[in-house]
Design a protein around this motif. Structure first.
Motif: not given
Length: 265
Positions: A183-192
């Motif tokens: 989930f952290f990876s999903m959020l990071c990509t979206t926020f980037a």
């Protein structure tokens, strides 16, 4: 009166209103512990997904797809975001920093535009916080809080079928530990992506504002005099050149990032 910044040597600095978002995405992902967690998570879910697909193809059991499909596809998407985080996010950060070093500070524009940028930044940060809270709540539903996890996760079913109860428990704990990382990876990509699009939009605001006020310090001079004033002409030429160069930088950044993102495709 608003002050406008046309200095060609002006640099991007820490006054970025979305700086916290940049640190969460492009800085945090470079920490070794987080990288190791992402790599471990990637291989765990890659192996589980491969075994899942292999069993579907070898048995033609539609129930394997129907039962585990709702969790399978989000997990596959999570693997894709980990690939981006590990392979392309650093390259993207380099492109951004190269652009930042040649751009204006976002607070060097007029007060109205600066307020607009700050307002939109606060809204975006607020949405990021809400999204993070919702993701945290969603994680709770993916963790072992129900007795029928064997019907939700293919991996749990596999562990219980192939291993002893003790080993199955160990593997299940390790598997569940990877879900927050996913989930952290999903959020990071979206926020980037949010950050990149917002930064480009804000810099466009700055360029438009500066073009609109390009002759603000010549307001008291008559138009016919400015047409014959060589100093004015040279100043306008220099300022227009700077604005065009900044716009070219943004377009180059956009092209480079698109090339990075679409490299796997």
């Amino acid at each position: 009166m608003d002050s406008y910044y046309f200095d060609e040597k002006s640099k991007f600095d820490a006054r970025d209103p979305l700086g916290i978002l940049y640190k969460i995405t492009f800085r945090l992902i470079q920490i070794k512990v987080i990288k190791m967690a992402l790599i471990f998570t990637f291989f765990v879910h890659l192996i589980m997904n491969c075994l899942h697909f292999f069993e579907i193809l070898s048995t033609f059991d539609a129930d394997l797809l129907v039962k585990y499909g709702p969790t399978l596809f989000p997990l596959v998407y999570g693997l894709a975001t980990i690939i981006f985080d590990l392979m392309f996010e650093k390259k993207t950060a380099i492109v951004l920093e190269e652009t930042f070093s040649q751009m204006w500070s976002l607070d060097s524009t007029g007060s109205k535009t600066a307020k607009k940028i700050k307002k939109e930044s606060k809204i975006l940060i607020g949405l990021v916080v809400i999204d993070t809270i919702l993701a945290t709540v969603a994680i709770m539903f993916y963790l072992p809080i129900m007795e029928w996890d064997i019907d939700i996760y293919y991996a749990i079913r596999l562990f219980e079928m192939k291993f002893s109860p003790t080993m199955s428990l160990v593997f299940s704990i390790l598997y569940y530990a990877t879900i927050p990382v996913l989930f952290f990876s999903m959020l990071c990509t979206t926020f980037a992506l949010f950050y990149i699009m917002s930064y480009e939009k804000f810099q466009t605001y700055a360029i438009n504002d500066l073009l609109k006020n390009i002759s603000i310090d010549y307001q008291k001079i008559d138009d016919w005099k400015m047409m014959r004033d060589q100093s004015y002409q040279n100043t306008m030429y220099k300022r227009l050149t700077i604005c065009i160069q900044r716009h070219q930088l943004l377009k180059r950044m956009e092209v480079n990032i698109n090339q990075i993102i679409f490299t796997p495709i």
